[in-house]
Design an enzyme around this catalytic site. Structure first.
Site, PDB file in Angstrom:
ATOM      1  N   GLY A 156      59.610  -2.362  35.457  1.00 24.98           N
ATOM      2  CA  GLY A 156      61.028  -2.413  35.074  1.00 24.98           C
ATOM      3  C   GLY A 156      61.792  -1.393  35.897  1.00 24.98           C
ATOM      4  O   GLY A 156      61.346  -0.968  36.966  1.00 24.98           O
ATOM      5  N   ILE A 158      62.378   1.807  35.464  1.00 24.42           N
ATOM      6  CA  ILE A 158      61.738   3.112  35.697  1.00 24.42           C
ATOM      7  C   ILE A 158      60.576   2.955  36.678  1.00 24.42           C
ATOM      8  O   ILE A 158      60.406   3.766  37.602  1.00 24.42           O
ATOM      9  CB  ILE A 158      61.273   3.741  34.364  1.00 24.42           C
ATOM     10  CG1 ILE A 158      62.488   3.992  33.456  1.00 24.42           C
ATOM     11  CG2 ILE A 158      60.520   5.051  34.609  1.00 24.42           C
ATOM     12  CD1 ILE A 158      62.148   4.355  32.017  1.00 24.42           C
ATOM     13  N   ARG A 179      54.522  -8.286  33.947  1.00 27.12           N
ATOM     14  CA  ARG A 179      54.510  -9.620  33.329  1.00 27.12           C
ATOM     15  C   ARG A 179      54.998 -10.669  34.322  1.00 27.12           C
ATOM     16  O   ARG A 179      54.457 -11.741  34.454  1.00 27.12           O
ATOM     17  CB  ARG A 179      55.457  -9.623  32.118  1.00 27.12           C
ATOM     18  CG  ARG A 179      54.764  -9.614  30.797  1.00 27.12           C
ATOM     19  CD  ARG A 179      55.776  -9.603  29.715  1.00 27.12           C
ATOM     20  NE  ARG A 179      56.975  -8.848  30.135  1.00 27.12           N
ATOM     21  CZ  ARG A 179      58.047  -8.673  29.394  1.00 27.12           C
ATOM     22  NH1 ARG A 179      58.116  -9.202  28.219  1.00 27.12           N
ATOM     23  NH2 ARG A 179      59.079  -7.985  29.822  1.00 27.12           N
ATOM     24  N   ALA A 239      54.680   5.907  29.364  1.00 27.76           N
ATOM     25  CA  ALA A 239      55.229   4.718  28.697  1.00 27.76           C
ATOM     26  C   ALA A 239      55.307   4.950  27.195  1.00 27.76           C
ATOM     27  O   ALA A 239      56.367   5.335  26.660  1.00 27.76           O
ATOM     28  CB  ALA A 239      54.366   3.517  29.035  1.00 27.76           C
ATOM     29  N   ARG A 240      54.238   4.724  26.505  1.00 28.07           N
ATOM     30  CA  ARG A 240      54.173   4.921  25.061  1.00 28.07           C
ATOM     31  C   ARG A 240      52.742   5.214  24.672  1.00 28.07           C
ATOM     32  O   ARG A 240      51.798   4.697  25.310  1.00 28.07           O
ATOM     33  CB  ARG A 240      54.603   3.649  24.310  1.00 28.07           C
ATOM     34  CG  ARG A 240      56.094   3.496  24.104  1.00 28.07           C
ATOM     35  CD  ARG A 240      56.664   4.554  23.143  1.00 28.07           C
ATOM     36  NE  ARG A 240      58.092   4.414  22.931  1.00 28.07           N
ATOM     37  CZ  ARG A 240      59.046   5.013  23.654  1.00 28.07           C
ATOM     38  NH1 ARG A 240      58.727   5.794  24.670  1.00 28.07           N
ATOM     39  NH2 ARG A 240      60.315   4.839  23.346  1.00 28.07           N
ATOM     40  N   GLU A 269      51.351  10.333  18.223  1.00 33.44           N
ATOM     41  CA  GLU A 269      52.058  11.593  18.483  1.00 33.44           C
ATOM     42  C   GLU A 269      52.994  11.930  17.318  1.00 33.44           C
ATOM     43  O   GLU A 269      53.467  11.015  16.639  1.00 33.44           O
ATOM     44  CB  GLU A 269      52.839  11.503  19.817  1.00 33.44           C
ATOM     45  CG  GLU A 269      53.958  10.484  19.830  1.00 33.44           C
ATOM     46  CD  GLU A 269      54.600  10.353  21.217  1.00 33.44           C
ATOM     47  OE1 GLU A 269      53.879  10.178  22.211  1.00 33.44           O
ATOM     48  OE2 GLU A 269      55.840  10.424  21.280  1.00 33.44           O
ATOM     49  N   HIS A 287      56.199  14.399  25.298  1.00 31.60           N
ATOM     50  CA  HIS A 287      57.177  13.297  25.344  1.00 31.60           C
ATOM     51  C   HIS A 287      58.554  13.798  25.810  1.00 31.60           C
ATOM     52  O   HIS A 287      59.547  13.713  25.077  1.00 31.60           O
ATOM     53  CB  HIS A 287      57.272  12.614  23.961  1.00 31.60           C
ATOM     54  CG  HIS A 287      57.842  11.220  24.028  1.00 31.60           C
ATOM     55  ND1 HIS A 287      57.505  10.226  23.141  1.00 31.60           N
ATOM     56  CD2 HIS A 287      58.741  10.657  24.875  1.00 31.60           C
ATOM     57  CE1 HIS A 287      58.166   9.115  23.427  1.00 31.60           C
ATOM     58  NE2 HIS A 287      58.930   9.362  24.488  1.00 31.60           N
ATOM     59  N   ILE A 288      58.582  14.295  27.045  1.00 33.93           N
ATOM     60  CA  ILE A 288      59.821  14.906  27.546  1.00 33.93           C
ATOM     61  C   ILE A 288      60.340  14.230  28.811  1.00 33.93           C
ATOM     62  O   ILE A 288      61.197  14.781  29.503  1.00 33.93           O
ATOM     63  CB  ILE A 288      59.627  16.422  27.833  1.00 33.93           C
ATOM     64  CG1 ILE A 288      58.467  16.657  28.825  1.00 33.93           C
ATOM     65  CG2 ILE A 288      59.422  17.196  26.545  1.00 33.93           C
ATOM     66  CD1 ILE A 288      58.399  18.080  29.375  1.00 33.93           C
TER      67      ILE A 288
HETATM   68  C1  DGY Z   1      62.738   6.419  25.596  1.00 37.19           C
HETATM   69  O1  DGY Z   1      63.937   6.422  25.859  1.00 37.19           O
HETATM   70  O2  DGY Z   1      62.153   5.419  25.190  1.00 37.19           O
HETATM   71  C2  DGY Z   1      62.019   7.704  25.779  1.00 37.19           C
HETATM   72  O3  DGY Z   1      60.668   7.610  25.487  1.00 37.19           O
HETATM   73  C3  DGY Z   1      62.692   8.811  24.992  1.00 37.19           C
HETATM   74  O4  DGY Z   1      62.299   8.793  23.686  1.00 37.19           O
END
Ligand code: DGY
Length: 334
Positions: A156, A158, A179, A239-240, A269, A287-288
């Site tokens: 995407g 980013i 995808r 990502a997550r 987290e 997560h910064i």
């Molecule tokens: C997002 O924007 O999804 C980042 O992870 C900030 O929380």
């Protein structure tokens, strides 16, 4: 006419709070605690809208208990804290904050890649612990970044930002998996070549994860995928949490089946898998990736603008769902 009432679920910039106060009766969670679902539900009574972060879970139970709630504006591009289907059914508009954080997050992804490949935090800990007694030939020898192969999973905005940094700034060969394949124009801009996930894992020197979290994406990288990677490779997750099986990763790092990892997000987290805290070849950040003052203000302002639009009965600026019209009308009648 009485102003709508909104809740700001976490502490945010005073300038955005002041902006919202011009439009709404505003309650702010000044404590900045992450409220339990029960406390959040209690705080949402009588509220028409809420500004959330990724920490607040919005699900069917909460929506049923808050019949006046019309809009949830997430100040995050990701919105896996939303049960989108439940919001749709309940007639509640959800919004996110894309674009404004793209370059900042791509900067961070690249910083984490470099810190991981060049063992920056590991060597700093060594120095701070007073262990550095002499220069030596192989001390903290890391992996090349320039000229190496960068593999991006999730292409995407980013992911594309990271690709451009790698290709244009560091002369990297960029391969990606997504995808869907990018248009030839975008591929040319990013100097990126589409490959299967398997080929990417087998050939990349640095693998960067930038895909959104969905239940299907859970454990995209687990033991089997880590086994495909080169023993000299690094893995970066901005990502997550949950996209990587953190237990399997900790094991792979312990056994040096891959060289190193850089992680900004974690399964469950703010808890971190205890084994990740003990292996040296991992860079851990809380997560910064989007955390610069300017970008955080833009994210909060975008959420605020969405609240103003939706509660002013206009279209959301960055909608993530289409609420059921009948259910939505009921909420406007409360
Ligand atoms: C997002 O924007 O999804 C980042 O992870 C900030 O929380």
């Amino acid at each position: 006419m009485t102003k709508p009432s909104i809740l700001i679920a976490r502490a945010i910039s005073p300038s955005v709070v002041a902006f919202l106060q011009r439009h709404f009766v505003v309650t702010v969670n000044e404590s900045d605690e992450v409220w339990s679902p029960e406390t959040l539900t209690a705080q949402l009574q009588g509220k028409d809208g809420v500004l959330t972060t990724g920490s607040e879970r919005i699900d069917a139970a909460l929506l049923a208990a808050c019949p006046q709630l019309k809009v949830v504006a997430n100040m995050a591009v990701g919105y896996n804290n939303f049960d989108v289907a439940a919001m749709e059914q309940a007639g509640v508009q959800g919004t996110n904050s894309p674009d404004v954080l793209t370059e900042t997050t791509a900067d961070f992804g690249f910083a984490l890649l470099m810190a991981t490949a060049r063992r920056i935090t590991e060597s700093e800990h060594y120095l701070r612990a007073g262990k550095w007694t002499k220069w030596s030939y192989e001390m903290f020898s890391g992996a090349e970044v320039h000229g190496s192969t960068l593999g991006i999973i999730g292409m995407g905005r980013i992911g594309q930002g990271i690709a451009k940094r790698g290709a244009h700034g560091f002369g990297m060969q960029v391969i990606y998996h997504n995808r869907s394949q990018l248009s030839p124009e975008l591929e040319a801009e990013c100097k990126a070549r589409y490959v299967s996930q398997q080929e990417l894992l087998q050939t990349a020197d640095h693998v960067v994860l930038v895909l959104p979290y969905t239940p299907e994406n859970r454990h995209t990288i687990g033991a089997a995928e880590l086994a495909l990677m080169k023993p000299t490779a690094t893995l970066i997750n901005i990502a997550r949490g949950g996209i990587v099986d953190d237990a399997a990763l900790a094991q792979a790092l312990k056994e040096q089946r891959i060289a190193a990892a850089g992680l900004d997000v974690f399964e469950g987290e703010p808890k971190v898998h205890p084994d990740l805290l003990t292996v040296p070849n991992v860079v851990l950040t809380p997560h910064i990736a989007s955390a610069t003052a300017g970008t955080r203000i833009k994210m909060a302002q975008m959420a605020a603008d969405n609240l103003v639009a939706v509660l002013g009965r206009k279209a959301a600026l960055t909608a993530v769902n289409t609420p059921d019209a009948a259910a939505q009308a009921k909420r406007w009648a409360v």
